[in-house]
Design a protein around this motif. Structure first.
Motif, short mmCIF file in Angstrom:
data_model
loop_
_atom_site.label_atom_id
_atom_site.label_comp_id
_atom_site.label_asym_id
_atom_site.label_seq_id
_atom_site.Cartn_x
_atom_site.Cartn_y
_atom_site.Cartn_z
N THR A 358 -24.23 23.11 19.81
CA THR A 358 -24.25 23.80 21.11
C THR A 358 -22.89 24.45 21.38
O THR A 358 -22.79 25.59 21.80
CB THR A 358 -24.54 22.79 22.25
N ARG A 359 -21.84 23.69 21.09
CA ARG A 359 -20.50 24.20 21.38
C ARG A 359 -20.12 25.36 20.45
O ARG A 359 -19.41 26.27 20.84
CB ARG A 359 -19.49 23.07 21.31
N TYR A 360 -20.61 25.30 19.22
CA TYR A 360 -20.34 26.40 18.29
C TYR A 360 -21.03 27.68 18.80
O TYR A 360 -20.45 28.76 18.79
CB TYR A 360 -20.82 26.04 16.89
N GLN A 364 -19.19 31.14 19.77
CA GLN A 364 -19.55 32.42 19.17
C GLN A 364 -19.91 33.44 20.25
O GLN A 364 -19.52 34.60 20.18
CB GLN A 364 -20.75 32.23 18.23
N ALA A 365 -20.64 32.96 21.28
CA ALA A 365 -21.07 33.86 22.35
C ALA A 365 -19.86 34.44 23.08
O ALA A 365 -19.75 35.66 23.28
CB ALA A 365 -21.98 33.12 23.31
N VAL A 366 -18.91 33.57 23.43
CA VAL A 366 -17.74 34.05 24.18
C VAL A 366 -16.86 34.93 23.28
O VAL A 366 -16.26 35.90 23.75
CB VAL A 366 -16.93 32.85 24.74
N SER A 367 -16.84 34.61 21.99
CA SER A 367 -16.03 35.40 21.05
C SER A 367 -16.58 36.82 20.93
O SER A 367 -15.83 37.80 20.93
CB SER A 367 -16.06 34.70 19.70
N LYS A 368 -17.92 36.92 20.86
CA LYS A 368 -18.53 38.24 20.66
C LYS A 368 -18.68 39.00 21.98
O LYS A 368 -18.70 40.22 22.00
CB LYS A 368 -19.90 38.08 19.99
N MET A 369 -18.82 38.25 23.08
CA MET A 369 -19.04 38.90 24.39
C MET A 369 -18.06 38.32 25.41
O MET A 369 -18.44 37.50 26.26
CB MET A 369 -20.48 38.66 24.84
N PRO A 370 -16.76 38.74 25.34
CA PRO A 370 -15.76 38.15 26.24
C PRO A 370 -16.11 38.31 27.71
O PRO A 370 -15.65 37.51 28.54
CB PRO A 370 -14.47 38.91 25.89
N PHE A 371 -16.98 39.32 28.03
CA PHE A 371 -17.33 39.51 29.45
C PHE A 371 -18.06 38.28 30.00
O PHE A 371 -18.14 38.08 31.22
CB PHE A 371 -18.19 40.77 29.64
N LEU A 372 -18.58 37.43 29.07
CA LEU A 372 -19.27 36.20 29.54
C LEU A 372 -18.33 35.33 30.37
O LEU A 372 -18.75 34.64 31.29
CB LEU A 372 -19.77 35.39 28.34
#
Ligand code: FAD
Length: 393
Positions: A358-360, A364-372
């Motif tokens: 889950t943490r990975y 990955q999500a925050v890395s690819k979409m910093p607007f998150l």
């Protein structure tokens, strides 16, 4: 030296030692394993390449899982840590991003403690409460697998034979390199630097601070307060991103302090009291070989660091305890085969596998979409979402 020569050498040399269990590395993983074996009735040795007390580059935040693991082995160990004075109790974490700050107040106490002191505390518990033989410093040079166990040659010419080897020798594990051919994967590894400062102006109380910056996502800059008006200051990010974006970690570390007006003011009276040192964090975001006939890997040697927070002490200690449980099963059944050792892999996966996955995904999500991160900050204005996030952390 081939195996036959090694066996002959073992038979003849006066420097030979034979143990049921040999733990290589006396950090949190290795010491916890030794503590958990205290009543197993086995001969146990714990060796480390360094003399104690010794420093370990870290953020010095001691996760709750570390204390829970100690307590599950024997409540007296957790009580001893509770009474251990050099630690600092921290009750909140502030996340700062784009000039905004969200503070999470924790229900349970959390702690910071320099690794020199924390690891020496664990090592002392092993020495005073178990029958473990300790060798520190002693540097292993070669691990050789044999049908009846593992042979270890050391720099002092000592030869050790063990039925069960626990590789708890950290991120650059020699056991992992020699017995599993482990190599560094930059996509699952964080590079980081840290230095000690005194007299950094605190935010509120004993608050752990995490500073995000869109440019360096999903890495972060941290300020972790320590007892005695000291603080552990550091910066880390994914090694693949460091290489791809040619980030100079040391320069970026000082840029945070010198160029962010809020930090510049708070560091104006601060003094750097240690060198800025670098070290890697092997993330638990990729399956690794963590066991084989007559051996198991624990802690950083098994790559168990949380891909979001960078915490590894709690998982290291938990894996040390699970490895000890597997050791006891192996001796009970006189079975040290590759297949039997898989029970250790399974117990570790059952304990933290889902959490790591889950943490990975989040990393990955925050890395690819910093607007998150902007959305998360917006969400934190809502007490319900903040509570959900707090639970997830
Ligand atoms: C900059 C940084 C910040 C971090 N911040 C945090 C944090 O705030 N909180 C957190 O929970 N985690 C943090 N971590 C992760 C944490 O430091 C590790 O996950 C943790 O130390 C793992 O414990 P371990 O016992 O597996 O390994 P280690 O603590 O590395 O212990 C390994 C031991 O093995 C010894 N050794 C090394 N090589 C050999 C050898 N060849 N033979 C014998 N002995 C050997 C070493 O001397 C050492 O004593 C951070 C890591 C870094 C690099």
């Amino acid at each position: 030296m081939n195996l036959l020569l090694l066996q002959l050498y073992m038979a003849e040399t006066s420097k030979q030692r034979i143990y049921d269990v040999l733990i290589a590395g006396a950090g949190p993983a290795g010491c916890t394993c030794a503590l958990a074996l205290k009543d197993a009735g086995l001969t146990v040795a714990l060796l480390d390449s360094k003399a104690f007390p010794r420093d370990k580059v870290c953020g010095d935040a001691i996760p709750l899982r570390a204390i829970k693991t100690l307590s599950s082995i024997a409540p007296a160990f957790a009580a001893a840590f509770n009474a251990f004075e050099p630690k600092l109790t921290t009750r909140s974490t502030a996340i700062i991003y784009n000039g905004k700050q969200v503070t999470f107040d924790w229900v349970k106490d959390a702690y910071t403690c320099t690794r020199t002191e924390f690891d020496n505390f664990l090592f002392s518990q092993v020495k005073s409460h178990t029958g473990t033989d300790t060798y520190a410093p002693l540097v292993p040079e070669k691990y050789t697998q044999a049908p009846d166990g593992i042979y270890i040659n050391t720099n002092e010419g000592t030869a050790i034979k063990t039925k069960m080897l626990i590789g708890a020798d950290g991120a650059h594990s020699m056991v992992a390199k020699q017995l599993t051919n482990k190599t560094l994967d930059r996509n699952h590894h964080v590079g980081s630097v840290r230095a000690y400062y005194s007299n950094v102006e605190p935010v509120a109380g004993n608050t752990i601070e995490i500073w995000f910056n869109k440019q360096y996502m999903p890495g972060y800059f941290w300020i972790f307060p320590l007892a005695g008006n000291k603080a552990n200051i550091g910066f880390g990010m994914l090694s693949a991103d460091i290489a791809r974006r040619k980030v100079n970690l040391k320069r970026t570390f000082y840029a945070f302090i010198d160029h962010l007006p809020e930090l510049k003011k708070r560091f104006s009276g601060a003094v750097q009291i240690s060198q800025l040192e670098g070290f890697g964090l092997p993330l638990g975001s990729k399956p690794e070989i963590i066991s084989g006939a007559h051996f198991m890997l624990a802690g950083d040697a098994a790559s168990l660091v949380d891909p979001i927070t960078g915490e590894g002490i709690g998982n290291a200690m938990l894996s040390g305890k699970l490895a000890a449980e597997q050791v006891i099963n192996c001796f009970r059944n006189s079975n040290f085969s590759v297949d039997t050792m898989k029970a250790y892999d399974n117990s570790l996966r059952a304990a933290i596998g889902k959490e790591m996955r889950t943490r990975y995904r989040a990393q990955q999500a925050v890395s690819k979409m910093p607007f998150l991160l902007d959305l998360i900050f917006l969400g934190c204005c809502n007490p319900f979402i903040k509570k959900l996030l707090q639970r997830a952390m």
